[in-house]
Scaffold this active site. Sequence first.
Site, PDB file in Angstrom:
ATOM      1  N   LYS A 121       0.982  -1.218  -0.056  1.00 41.91           N
ATOM      2  CA  LYS A 121       0.000  -0.184   0.176  1.00 41.91           C
ATOM      3  C   LYS A 121       0.867   1.195  -0.052  1.00 41.91           C
ATOM      4  O   LYS A 121       0.695   2.210  -0.804  1.00 41.91           O
ATOM      5  CB  LYS A 121      -0.731   0.107   1.071  1.00 41.91           C
ATOM      6  CG  LYS A 121      -2.091   1.067   1.217  1.00 41.91           C
ATOM      7  CD  LYS A 121      -2.597   1.727   2.323  1.00 41.91           C
ATOM      8  CE  LYS A 121      -1.608   2.731   3.129  1.00 41.91           C
ATOM      9  NZ  LYS A 121      -2.121   3.176   4.251  1.00 41.91           N
ATOM     10  N   ASP A 139      -6.827   1.594   1.257  1.00 40.44           N
ATOM     11  CA  ASP A 139      -6.506   1.697   2.740  1.00 40.44           C
ATOM     12  C   ASP A 139      -7.873   1.238   3.420  1.00 40.44           C
ATOM     13  O   ASP A 139      -8.719   0.683   2.569  1.00 40.44           O
ATOM     14  CB  ASP A 139      -6.012   3.238   3.026  1.00 40.44           C
ATOM     15  CG  ASP A 139      -7.344   4.114   3.077  1.00 40.44           C
ATOM     16  OD1 ASP A 139      -8.330   3.711   2.442  1.00 40.44           O
ATOM     17  OD2 ASP A 139      -7.146   5.282   3.511  1.00 40.44           O
TER      18      ASP A 139
END
Length: 209
Positions: A121, A139
């Site tokens: 991420k 997220d």
Amino acid sequence: MTKSERAKIVGRELERLYPSPSIPLDYETPFTFLVAVVLSAQCTDKRVNEVSPRLFELAETPEKMAALDVDTIRAAIRPCGLSASKSKNISELSKKIIREFGGEVPRTFEELESLPGVGHKTASVLMSQLFGIPAFPVDTHIHRLARRWRLSDGSSVEKTEMDLKKLFPVDKWGDIHLQMIYYGREHCRAHTCKTPETMCPLCRILSKK
């Protein structure tokens, strides 16, 4: 309604609300952006923006950061939480950037993900928001909204990323990522949209389709 049709509704509404989404983290260089993203794990962007200046006053380059002892870094970033692991990772990634990448933040997924404290991420955020290379960071906000809007089944973050990449044009991934984050924070929080009376505009629209 198909996922593609739902995605078009989502895309139109997010574009209307956030036509030019800005990066919520304050930074001056690729290195300070990388550190800010590392600090943002399980911490609000607002808190990171409050805390990061005191760290960057001490060290704003990999060379200066690597010269600090871990305890000094930890003291500066303590309000962000997880300071023990974050301070160690910031110290180690700074040393690795100097040692293996000539003092420059690397620009590939493989190299970024080799840095301590940098997962997929975080690497995706840098690739998309900093280097302009197509990526779709997922997220907690995005993962939650994708499931709530039935754009993905929510079985895993990896599945959500894969589904969203198929549903939205590649040149919109960076904006959609930011737009969904802002929408999730401002309109569609985890505890809302449980009943018709508390639904946000998008959930209300999609619930009728």
